[in-house]
Scaffold this active site. Structure first.
Site, mmCIF file in Angstrom:
data_model
loop_
_atom_site.group_PDB
_atom_site.id
_atom_site.type_symbol
_atom_site.label_atom_id
_atom_site.label_comp_id
_atom_site.label_asym_id
_atom_site.label_seq_id
_atom_site.Cartn_x
_atom_site.Cartn_y
_atom_site.Cartn_z
ATOM 1 N N SER A 38 61.933 -36.702 -35.948
ATOM 2 C CA SER A 38 62.530 -35.572 -34.996
ATOM 3 C C SER A 38 62.102 -35.257 -33.766
ATOM 4 O O SER A 38 62.851 -34.286 -33.078
ATOM 5 C CB SER A 38 62.627 -34.542 -36.016
ATOM 6 N N ASP A 309 60.888 -23.969 -32.223
ATOM 7 C CA ASP A 309 61.128 -23.414 -34.044
ATOM 8 C C ASP A 309 59.874 -23.237 -34.875
ATOM 9 O O ASP A 309 58.934 -23.612 -34.356
ATOM 10 C CB ASP A 309 62.302 -24.159 -34.438
ATOM 11 N N HIS A 313 58.481 -27.976 -33.619
ATOM 12 C CA HIS A 313 59.331 -28.740 -32.436
ATOM 13 C C HIS A 313 58.949 -27.957 -31.261
ATOM 14 O O HIS A 313 58.936 -26.893 -31.245
ATOM 15 C CB HIS A 313 60.706 -28.962 -32.931
#
Length: 345
Positions: A38, A309, A313
């Site tokens: 991610s 967040d 991240h």
């Protein structure tokens, strides 16, 4: 350069001009091929049966307010490198139709959130590193030959392009750390790091055999530091052997793979500099998330926050700090920086 706990987070940019060769007068490499989790996913998970998707606002708020599936408020590490290299943002592999993939000659992003280097690291459906390389194999054997006029031209394209791997956090967060104490005793943190690096090396060899020569590798950073708790040093110490061993493993591999150049990213130690003096990097908040939870308001100034967040991240601004340093500095990447890597013969 990897995210903390993508287990819990579970379209391309319109008219992006990636259906062309890179302009050699403006770009430093022909293409950027991206593999990872991610931290660099450009939207592949949008096409998978997984809760690890972020294709809604406020994700992408600083990317023309377009929630493409990137786990960020804006560009990812991979996107930022593409800009510095003079390339379009590499589109997600699953987001390009099979009939037009052959036209994409400036790089593709195969990364997938909630996946890892190991095949058994996953949360829901995702693309493991092995699967991502399978797709790259298809790119090399089925798509790119339609674009280039000769095998030599294709070989040159592949050897001069840059291959970025940003992965490893999930192999700890979703795989090693959740195991019971008894299960962990089968592999100490040092043994697990060796196990993970051996798997990574085997995948790099496959990319090499397909024509890749220039690699930028970033694995696990201080995943014990997140907006949940800042910082759990016991967790950091578990992942530290992987960070410590990566440079020597890559240099060992470089000696085996003739003509290869492998650069490692030491996000683990570089984060200490940010943590100890955030203001030096233009940051004000490094222990809280700009977007703490779904439905919550987004922070007023995203350039003041390290974390985007609550899942760890980074904001686009924080990612820029790493990319700027690795691209032209000497503290984050070794044995050379990215600019030296791509300019090397």
């Amino acid at each position: 350069m990897t995210s903390f706990n993508v287990f819990w987070v579970f379209s391309l940019i319109a008219y992006q001009p990636f259906f062309a060769k890179a302009d050699s007068a403006k770009s430093l490499v022909p293409a950027l091929y991206v593999f990872g989790d991610s931290s660099v996913d450009a939207g592949n998970n949008n096409y998978l049966n997984t809760p690890a998707k972020v294709n809604k606002s406020p994700y992408g708020i600083d990317l023309n307010n377009n929630a493409t599936g990137r786990f960020s408020n804006g560009k990812t590490f991979a996107d930022l490198y593409a800009v510095k290299l003079g390339l379009p943002l590499p589109p997600p592999y699953l987001g390009v139709s099979e009939s037009t993939r052959y036209q994409v000659a400036t790089g593709i992003n195969y990364a997938s959130g909630a996946c890892g280097i190991l095949d058994d690291t996953r949360a829901g459906e995702c693309l493991t590193l092995g699967k991502q390389i399978e797709y790259f194999n298809s790119t090399v054997t089925n798509d790119l030959p339609k674009h280039f006029q000769s095998k030599e031209e294709l070989r040159h394209h592949l050897s001069k392009s840059l291959y970025m791997i940003s992965m490893g956090s999930n192999d700890y967060v979703l795989n090693y750390l959740p195991k019971t104490k008894a299960q962990k005793e089968n592999k100490t943190p040092v043994q697990f790091a060796d196990y993970l690096l051996e798997h990574l090396a085997s995948k790099i060899k496959i990319l090499y055999d397909l024509g890749a020569r220039k690699f930028l590798i970033g694995l696990v950073g201080q995943i014990g530091c997140s907006p949940f708790k800042f910082c759990i040093e016991d967790v950091n110490q578990i992942v530290k052997p992987c960070s410590d061993k990566l440079p020597s493993k890559l240099q060992e591999l470089q000696k085996q793979l003739s003509g290869s150049l492998l650069v490692s990213t030491d996000a683990y130690n570089f984060f200490n500099e940010i943590k100890n003096a955030p203001e030096k990097f233009g940051l004000k908040v490094i222990d809280k998330a700009c977007y703490p939870k779904e439905g919550a308001p987004v922070c007023g100034n995203r350039k003041e926050y390290y974390f985007w967040d609550s899942f760890g991240h980074t904001t686009e601004f924080a990612s820029e700090i790493y990319v700027d340093e690795c691209f032209s500095g000497s503290k984050l990447c070794s044995p050379i920086n990215v600019e030296q890597l791509v300019r090397a013969p």
